[in-house]
Design a protein around this motif. Structure first.
Motif, PDB file in Angstrom:
ATOM      1  N   ALA A  10       0.822  -1.211   0.000  1.00 36.76           N
ATOM      2  CA  ALA A  10       0.000   0.000   0.000  1.00 36.76           C
ATOM      3  C   ALA A  10       0.851   1.253   0.000  1.00 36.76           C
ATOM      4  CB  ALA A  10      -0.930  -0.013   1.214  1.00 36.76           C
ATOM      5  N   GLN A  11       2.088   1.152   0.512  1.00 35.98           N
ATOM      6  CA  GLN A  11       2.976   2.307   0.565  1.00 35.98           C
ATOM      7  C   GLN A  11       3.666   2.579  -0.763  1.00 35.98           C
ATOM      8  OE1 GLN A  11       5.595   1.334   3.782  1.00 35.98           O
ATOM      9  NE2 GLN A  11       4.080   1.767   5.365  1.00 35.98           N
ATOM     10  N   LEU A  12       3.594   1.641  -1.718  1.00 35.21           N
ATOM     11  CA  LEU A  12       4.214   1.845  -3.023  1.00 35.21           C
ATOM     12  C   LEU A  12       3.487   2.940  -3.798  1.00 35.21           C
ATOM     13  CD1 LEU A  12       4.900  -1.759  -4.347  1.00 35.21           C
ATOM     14  CD2 LEU A  12       6.602  -0.006  -3.850  1.00 35.21           C
ATOM     15  N   PRO A  13       4.223   3.803  -4.489  1.00 34.92           N
ATOM     16  CA  PRO A  13       3.553   4.801  -5.328  1.00 34.92           C
ATOM     17  C   PRO A  13       2.781   4.130  -6.459  1.00 34.92           C
ATOM     18  CG  PRO A  13       5.927   4.804  -5.730  1.00 34.92           C
ATOM     19  CD  PRO A  13       5.686   3.902  -4.559  1.00 34.92           C
ATOM     20  N   ALA A  14       1.777   4.819  -6.954  1.00 32.06           N
ATOM     21  CA  ALA A  14       0.951   4.271  -8.030  1.00 32.06           C
ATOM     22  C   ALA A  14       1.616   4.548  -9.369  1.00 32.06           C
ATOM     23  CB  ALA A  14      -0.441   4.882  -7.982  1.00 32.06           C
ATOM     24  N   PHE A  15       2.103   3.500  -9.999  1.00 27.71           N
ATOM     25  CA  PHE A  15       2.731   3.632 -11.315  1.00 27.71           C
ATOM     26  C   PHE A  15       1.722   3.289 -12.398  1.00 27.71           C
ATOM     27  CE2 PHE A  15       6.389   2.392  -8.567  1.00 27.71           C
ATOM     28  CZ  PHE A  15       7.091   3.583  -8.672  1.00 27.71           C
ATOM     29  N   ARG A  16       1.806   4.008 -13.507  1.00 27.91           N
ATOM     30  CA  ARG A  16       0.943   3.715 -14.650  1.00 27.91           C
ATOM     31  C   ARG A  16       1.721   2.878 -15.659  1.00 27.91           C
ATOM     32  NH1 ARG A  16      -0.862   9.441 -16.640  1.00 27.91           N
ATOM     33  NH2 ARG A  16      -2.038   8.179 -18.132  1.00 27.91           N
ATOM     34  N   PRO A  17       1.062   1.909 -16.318  1.00 31.06           N
ATOM     35  CA  PRO A  17       1.786   1.059 -17.279  1.00 31.06           C
ATOM     36  C   PRO A  17       2.334   1.885 -18.441  1.00 31.06           C
ATOM     37  CG  PRO A  17      -0.588   0.706 -17.402  1.00 31.06           C
ATOM     38  CD  PRO A  17      -0.347   1.549 -16.193  1.00 31.06           C
ATOM     39  N   VAL A  18       3.595   1.663 -18.749  1.00 30.40           N
ATOM     40  CA  VAL A  18       4.289   2.459 -19.767  1.00 30.40           C
ATOM     41  C   VAL A  18       4.097   1.874 -21.159  1.00 30.40           C
ATOM     42  CG1 VAL A  18       6.529   3.373 -20.486  1.00 30.40           C
ATOM     43  CG2 VAL A  18       6.015   3.107 -18.056  1.00 30.40           C
ATOM     44  N   ARG A  19       4.109   0.557 -21.265  1.00 27.18           N
ATOM     45  CA  ARG A  19       4.191  -0.098 -22.575  1.00 27.18           C
ATOM     46  C   ARG A  19       3.047   0.249 -23.531  1.00 27.18           C
ATOM     47  NH1 ARG A  19       6.131  -6.155 -22.374  1.00 27.18           N
ATOM     48  NH2 ARG A  19       7.696  -4.994 -21.163  1.00 27.18           N
ATOM     49  N   VAL A 197      12.587  15.814 -40.863  1.00 20.35           N
ATOM     50  CA  VAL A 197      11.346  15.440 -40.181  1.00 20.35           C
ATOM     51  C   VAL A 197      11.202  13.919 -40.126  1.00 20.35           C
ATOM     52  CG1 VAL A 197       8.827  15.552 -40.287  1.00 20.35           C
ATOM     53  CG2 VAL A 197      10.191  17.587 -40.809  1.00 20.35           C
ATOM     54  N   ILE A 198      11.472  13.253 -41.239  1.00 20.07           N
ATOM     55  CA  ILE A 198      11.374  11.785 -41.272  1.00 20.07           C
ATOM     56  C   ILE A 198      12.416  11.169 -40.335  1.00 20.07           C
ATOM     57  CG2 ILE A 198      11.618   9.747 -42.750  1.00 20.07           C
ATOM     58  CD1 ILE A 198      10.681  11.604 -45.093  1.00 20.07           C
ATOM     59  N   GLY A 199      13.634  11.719 -40.361  1.00 15.75           N
ATOM     60  CA  GLY A 199      14.668  11.223 -39.460  1.00 15.75           C
ATOM     61  C   GLY A 199      14.294  11.415 -38.003  1.00 15.75           C
ATOM     62  N   ALA A 200      13.646  12.552 -37.687  1.00 12.88           N
ATOM     63  CA  ALA A 200      13.205  12.790 -36.310  1.00 12.88           C
ATOM     64  C   ALA A 200      12.163  11.763 -35.893  1.00 12.88           C
ATOM     65  CB  ALA A 200      12.632  14.203 -36.186  1.00 12.88           C
ATOM     66  N   ALA A 201      11.284  11.390 -36.817  1.00 15.61           N
ATOM     67  CA  ALA A 201      10.275  10.380 -36.502  1.00 15.61           C
ATOM     68  C   ALA A 201      10.924   9.025 -36.213  1.00 15.61           C
ATOM     69  CB  ALA A 201       9.278  10.260 -37.650  1.00 15.61           C
ATOM     70  N   VAL A 202      11.893   8.651 -37.042  1.00 14.51           N
ATOM     71  CA  VAL A 202      12.571   7.363 -36.846  1.00 14.51           C
ATOM     72  C   VAL A 202      13.376   7.375 -35.543  1.00 14.51           C
ATOM     73  CG1 VAL A 202      14.310   5.795 -37.780  1.00 14.51           C
ATOM     74  CG2 VAL A 202      12.650   6.883 -39.322  1.00 14.51           C
ATOM     75  N   ALA A 203      14.141   8.444 -35.321  1.00 13.26           N
ATOM     76  CA  ALA A 203      14.916   8.538 -34.076  1.00 13.26           C
ATOM     77  C   ALA A 203      13.982   8.596 -32.874  1.00 13.26           C
ATOM     78  CB  ALA A 203      15.813   9.776 -34.115  1.00 13.26           C
ATOM     79  N   GLY A 204      12.806   9.228 -33.052  1.00 12.96           N
ATOM     80  CA  GLY A 204      11.834   9.288 -31.968  1.00 12.96           C
ATOM     81  C   GLY A 204      11.351   7.915 -31.552  1.00 12.96           C
ATOM     82  N   VAL A 205      11.207   7.013 -32.511  1.00 14.27           N
ATOM     83  CA  VAL A 205      10.812   5.635 -32.185  1.00 14.27           C
ATOM     84  C   VAL A 205      11.827   5.012 -31.231  1.00 14.27           C
ATOM     85  CG1 VAL A 205      10.566   3.305 -33.116  1.00 14.27           C
ATOM     86  CG2 VAL A 205       9.486   5.243 -34.291  1.00 14.27           C
ATOM     87  N   PHE A 206      13.112   5.128 -31.562  1.00  7.42           N
ATOM     88  CA  PHE A 206      14.156   4.557 -30.712  1.00  7.42           C
ATOM     89  C   PHE A 206      14.220   5.268 -29.361  1.00  7.42           C
ATOM     90  CE2 PHE A 206      15.515   3.248 -34.960  1.00  7.42           C
ATOM     91  CZ  PHE A 206      15.808   1.910 -34.746  1.00  7.42           C
ATOM     92  N   ALA A 207      13.976   6.579 -29.361  1.00  2.00           N
ATOM     93  CA  ALA A 207      13.999   7.328 -28.107  1.00  2.00           C
ATOM     94  C   ALA A 207      12.864   6.886 -27.190  1.00  2.00           C
ATOM     95  CB  ALA A 207      13.898   8.829 -28.395  1.00  2.00           C
ATOM     96  N   VAL A 208      11.668   6.749 -27.745  1.00  2.00           N
ATOM     97  CA  VAL A 208      10.517   6.310 -26.938  1.00  2.00           C
ATOM     98  C   VAL A 208      10.772   4.921 -26.361  1.00  2.00           C
ATOM     99  CG1 VAL A 208       8.106   5.578 -27.070  1.00  2.00           C
ATOM    100  CG2 VAL A 208       8.802   7.739 -28.112  1.00  2.00           C
ATOM    101  N   LEU A 209      11.289   4.020 -27.180  1.00  2.00           N
ATOM    102  CA  LEU A 209      11.555   2.660 -26.704  1.00  2.00           C
ATOM    103  C   LEU A 209      12.624   2.657 -25.612  1.00  2.00           C
ATOM    104  CD1 LEU A 209      11.504   0.696 -30.088  1.00  2.00           C
ATOM    105  CD2 LEU A 209       9.732   0.726 -28.315  1.00  2.00           C
ATOM    106  N   ALA A 210      13.700   3.422 -25.822  1.00  2.00           N
ATOM    107  CA  ALA A 210      14.795   3.435 -24.845  1.00  2.00           C
ATOM    108  C   ALA A 210      14.345   4.014 -23.510  1.00  2.00           C
ATOM    109  CB  ALA A 210      15.975   4.233 -25.400  1.00  2.00           C
ATOM    110  N   ARG A 213      11.672   1.635 -21.805  1.00  2.00           N
ATOM    111  CA  ARG A 213      12.272   0.432 -21.215  1.00  2.00           C
ATOM    112  C   ARG A 213      13.041   0.766 -19.945  1.00  2.00           C
ATOM    113  NH1 ARG A 213      14.316  -1.704 -27.110  1.00  2.00           N
ATOM    114  NH2 ARG A 213      12.365  -2.750 -27.719  1.00  2.00           N
ATOM    115  N   SER A 214      13.727   1.898 -19.948  1.00  2.00           N
ATOM    116  CA  SER A 214      14.473   2.310 -18.761  1.00  2.00           C
ATOM    117  C   SER A 214      13.526   2.562 -17.593  1.00  2.00           C
ATOM    118  CB  SER A 214      15.279   3.576 -19.073  1.00  2.00           C
ATOM    119  OG  SER A 214      15.901   4.068 -17.907  1.00  2.00           O
ATOM    120  N   GLN A 215      12.414   3.264 -17.870  1.00  2.00           N
ATOM    121  CA  GLN A 215      11.483   3.551 -16.781  1.00  2.00           C
ATOM    122  C   GLN A 215      10.806   2.269 -16.296  1.00  2.00           C
ATOM    123  OE1 GLN A 215       7.550   6.004 -16.851  1.00  2.00           O
ATOM    124  NE2 GLN A 215       9.170   7.415 -16.225  1.00  2.00           N
ATOM    125  N   GLU A 216      10.478   1.379 -17.210  1.00  2.00           N
ATOM    126  CA  GLU A 216       9.885   0.094 -16.804  1.00  2.00           C
ATOM    127  C   GLU A 216      10.827  -0.671 -15.876  1.00  2.00           C
ATOM    128  OE1 GLU A 216       8.966  -1.699 -20.624  1.00  2.00           O
ATOM    129  OE2 GLU A 216       6.830  -1.613 -20.129  1.00  2.00           O
TER     130      GLU A 216
END
Length: 237
Positions: A10-19, A197-210, A213-216
């Protein structure tokens, strides 16, 4: 012992699922990148077709000639690309907000940026150059101060800024008809901005995943600590 474990849980903070949110953000980024790639392809088609003898669509002094089929299709493609970017933005901001909430629960400290900046930070002049990245970085480092930010985050943000400040990318100052005229005569700056813009989208995919996963991993570690402590707790006599 069971009561003791229940109290610790009960003392654990409430985490929201990241995935789930991360998957939606990745899907939005891929959609926006693909849509922008189609837009770039249409600009190159305009370049190859060459400007009609009647001149550009916007002929000045409020005069616009009728559009040909290729120009009309570019208007449609450009609108679809803009819609894809809006969808991507909504999904990305939703993920970022969740990330920020979990980071606050992990660190026990209030975030450096107010929640309103998760949205407005993308639009306000000057602060839009660092607030969104700062929110991602702060969320990544929550619970692990000083940890090196993934390279994908820096690449994503650098390419996003190029696409934003170029004036022909995400934040285009020209109308669609003016972009058509530029595609006929100077397509390469347009394509360079599109590539960013396209490169930012692709790099954004890897950034979101990284970052996700770290926060999970940090959330799993936070949940494991009280459980590990409970194993060695003697049952009351």
């Amino acid at each position: 012992m069971t009561e003791h474990m229940n109290k610790q849980a009960a003392q654990l903070p409430a985490f929201r699922p990241v995935r789930p949110s991360a998957r939606l953000a990745v899907g939005g980024l891929l959609l926006a990148g693909a849509a922008w790639g189609v837009r770039a392809a249409w600009e190159f088609r305009l370049f190859l077709a060459g400007e009609p003898a009647s001149g550009p669509p916007d002929q000045g002094e409020g005069v616009h000639r009728p559009l040909n089929a290729l120009e009309n299709s570019y208007h449609a493609v450009s609108s679809l690309a803009g819609g894809a970017v809006v969808v991507c933005g909504l999904l990305f901001v939703s993920w970022l907000w969740l990330l920020r909430d979990n980071a606050r629960a992990l660190s026990g400290q209030p975030p450096r940026y107010l929640g309103i900046w998760v949205i407005l930070g993308w639009f306000f002049p000057i602060v839009s150059f660092w607030f969104p990245r700062g929110i991602v970085v702060d969320a990544f480092r929550a619970g692990e101060p000083g940890r090196k930010v993934p390279l994908s985050v820096e690449v994503w943000w650098g390419l996003w800024l190029i696409g934003m400040v170029s004036g022909v990318g995400i934040v285009a100052r020209d109308t669609t008809d003016e972009l058509i005229a530029r595609a006929y005569t100077e397509v390469w700056p347009l394509l360079a901005s599109d590539a960013a813009v396209i490169g930012a989208a692709v790099a954004g995919v890897f950034a979101v995943l990284a970052v996700s996963r770290s926060q999970e991993a940090r959330i799993r570690a936070a949940r494991a600590v009280p459980s590990a402590g409970a194993v060695g707790t003697p049952a009351p006599a």
